[in-house]
Write an enzyme that holds these catalytic residues in place. Structure first.
Site, mmCIF file in Angstrom:
data_model
loop_
_atom_site.group_PDB
_atom_site.id
_atom_site.type_symbol
_atom_site.label_atom_id
_atom_site.label_comp_id
_atom_site.label_asym_id
_atom_site.label_seq_id
_atom_site.Cartn_x
_atom_site.Cartn_y
_atom_site.Cartn_z
ATOM 1 N N THR A 82 17.991 -71.269 -6.813
ATOM 2 C CA THR A 82 17.926 -70.070 -7.654
ATOM 3 C C THR A 82 19.334 -69.591 -8.015
ATOM 4 O O THR A 82 20.188 -69.480 -7.152
ATOM 5 C CB THR A 82 17.216 -68.949 -6.871
ATOM 6 O OG1 THR A 82 15.846 -69.327 -6.746
ATOM 7 C CG2 THR A 82 17.320 -67.612 -7.569
ATOM 8 N N SER A 138 15.826 -76.399 -10.105
ATOM 9 C CA SER A 138 15.433 -75.124 -9.486
ATOM 10 C C SER A 138 15.317 -73.983 -10.479
ATOM 11 O O SER A 138 14.871 -72.894 -10.115
ATOM 12 C CB SER A 138 16.468 -74.706 -8.439
ATOM 13 O OG SER A 138 16.685 -75.745 -7.544
ATOM 14 N N ARG A 164 1.960 -67.840 -7.942
ATOM 15 C CA ARG A 164 2.860 -67.251 -6.929
ATOM 16 C C ARG A 164 4.180 -66.789 -7.592
ATOM 17 O O ARG A 164 4.756 -67.465 -8.428
ATOM 18 C CB ARG A 164 3.162 -68.294 -5.859
ATOM 19 C CG ARG A 164 4.133 -67.841 -4.755
ATOM 20 C CD ARG A 164 5.558 -68.205 -5.064
ATOM 21 N NE ARG A 164 6.482 -67.872 -3.979
ATOM 22 C CZ ARG A 164 7.799 -67.889 -4.087
ATOM 23 N NH1 ARG A 164 8.365 -68.231 -5.223
ATOM 24 N NH2 ARG A 164 8.555 -67.578 -3.065
ATOM 25 N N THR A 216 14.934 -68.465 -11.805
ATOM 26 C CA THR A 216 14.438 -69.506 -10.900
ATOM 27 C C THR A 216 13.143 -70.124 -11.412
ATOM 28 O O THR A 216 12.426 -69.497 -12.202
ATOM 29 C CB THR A 216 14.170 -68.909 -9.498
ATOM 30 O OG1 THR A 216 13.946 -69.959 -8.571
ATOM 31 C CG2 THR A 216 12.969 -67.981 -9.487
ATOM 32 N N THR A 221 19.013 -65.859 -2.766
ATOM 33 C CA THR A 221 18.370 -67.159 -2.948
ATOM 34 C C THR A 221 17.667 -67.498 -1.635
ATOM 35 O O THR A 221 18.016 -66.972 -0.578
ATOM 36 C CB THR A 221 19.409 -68.244 -3.330
ATOM 37 O OG1 THR A 221 18.748 -69.496 -3.487
ATOM 38 C CG2 THR A 221 20.502 -68.394 -2.300
ATOM 39 N N GLY A 222 16.659 -68.364 -1.702
ATOM 40 C CA GLY A 222 15.945 -68.744 -0.491
ATOM 41 C C GLY A 222 14.482 -68.360 -0.578
ATOM 42 O O GLY A 222 13.949 -68.127 -1.669
#
Ligand code: SD4
Length: 327
Positions: A187, A85, A215, A205, A238-239
């Protein structure tokens, strides 16, 4: 000030006999360590990353700054090829390129960020160079990469055999749906307070796996993926980054702490803000962690499964964050 003492002082004051000596006793009381105890140094990080928090703790114990601690802490994960990640070994975008995002922020609100950076193992250190050696906050793509080479960073292939094989497999269906809690080290966001009581933070990340080329998520965006205010505290996320950007999540949490919320209450409010913008569907994960100036910490998420590490003189603990949706 203790309640009983406060009441006593109030009645004295009403009686018009609030003497200078009582006032100065109150002043001393406010600073009493039991009333305003500050837990420092301390480091807190998203996910169960004991090697990273251990490294940061080592820096803090050797009287290092919070800034050095968070940089060196997250570098451990960036260099770990098994962490898919962040950094080297990170999952690629849909074209098969590993593109990294990172940002760093210090006690004086200086900050630096890189987005969509390729071929460099330590985006956090490039972000720090942007902060310290340029008049800018953020460098992107090729420009960031050329800047990194100028600063002596080496070019390296970041796509591991494992991440490459998974990407080739993914291409068979090319279904884009971020998987909740994809693994136990997503992350990496890290916040620290050093011995002087100063706060710094870092966030790094490889972004959402198989994202559209170009992106960028929340992680390198100051205020979204990370925010520090040395007078108040810090927060990181994070997420699914798009959701964090929409609510400027980390900034929101720090502002909520400024208004008096504990780190835990502020993280809960931050998550609830995102939930309120997604009434239809909650099929994604967001996790926030926060720390305030006193070294109090908190963490909260939408889906169960998010954990965060805290390292202080009280020990080195992996905390299970409470979640909006229960198991
Ligand atoms: C992003 N927030 O790029 C990052 C990715 C992440 O769990 O944290 N995934 O949106």
């Amino acid at each position: 000030m203790k309640r009983r003492k406060f009441l006593k002082n109030s009645s004295l004051s009403t009686a018009g006999i609030f003497s200078a000596s009582i006032l100065s006793a109150c002043e001393t009381d406010k600073k009493h360590p039991l009333v305003n105890e500050i837990l420092k140094p301390i480091v807190i990080a998203t996910w169960d990353v004991p090697n990273a928090t251990n490294k940061a703790w080592q820096v803090l114990s050797e009287t290092g700054t919070a800034l050095d601690a968070v940089e060196q802490g997250v570098m451990i994960e960036e260099a770990d090829i098994n962490n898919q990640s962040v950094g080297k070994g990170g999952r690629p975008d849909r074209e098969g390129n590993v593109t990294l995002d990172a940002c760093i922020m210090d006690k004086d609100s200086n900050c630096g960020a890189v987005v969509c950076l390729q071929n460099i193992v330590h985006p956090i250190s490039v972000a720090r160079k942007v902060m310290e050696d340029t008049p800018h906050v953020m460098l992107a793509g090729k420009g960031a990469e050329l800047f990194a080479y100028e600063k002596g960073f080496k070019k390296e292939n970041l796509l591991s055999e494992k991440s490459k094989a998974e990407w080739i497999e993914w291409k068979k269906t090319s279904k884009y749906k971020p998987i909740i809690n994809i693994e136990n080290h997503d992350t990496i966001g890290m916040l620290a307070i050093d011995r002087k009581g100063d706060i710094a933070g870092a966030c790094t990340t490889s972004g959402m796996a198989y994202k559209i080329a170009g992106r960028v998520g929340d992680s390198p965006i100051i205020g979204a993926g990370l925010f520090i205010d040395n007078e108040v505290g810090g927060a990181t996320a994070t997420g699914v980054g798009e959701e964090v950007v929409r609510t400027v999540g980390s900034f929101l949490i720090v502002e909520l702490m400024r208004q008096g919320k504990t780190p835990q209450q502020a993280c809960e409010e931050g998550v609830k803000r995102i939930i309120s913008k997604n009434k239809e569907k909650l099929d994604f994960q967001i996790g926030f962690i926060a720390i305030n100036k006193n070294g109090e910490t908190g963490g909260y998420c939408i889906q169960p499964g998010f954990t965060y590490r805290v390292y202080s003189e009280k020990g080195h603990v992996n905390n299970k964050a409470s979640s909006y949706i229960s198991t």
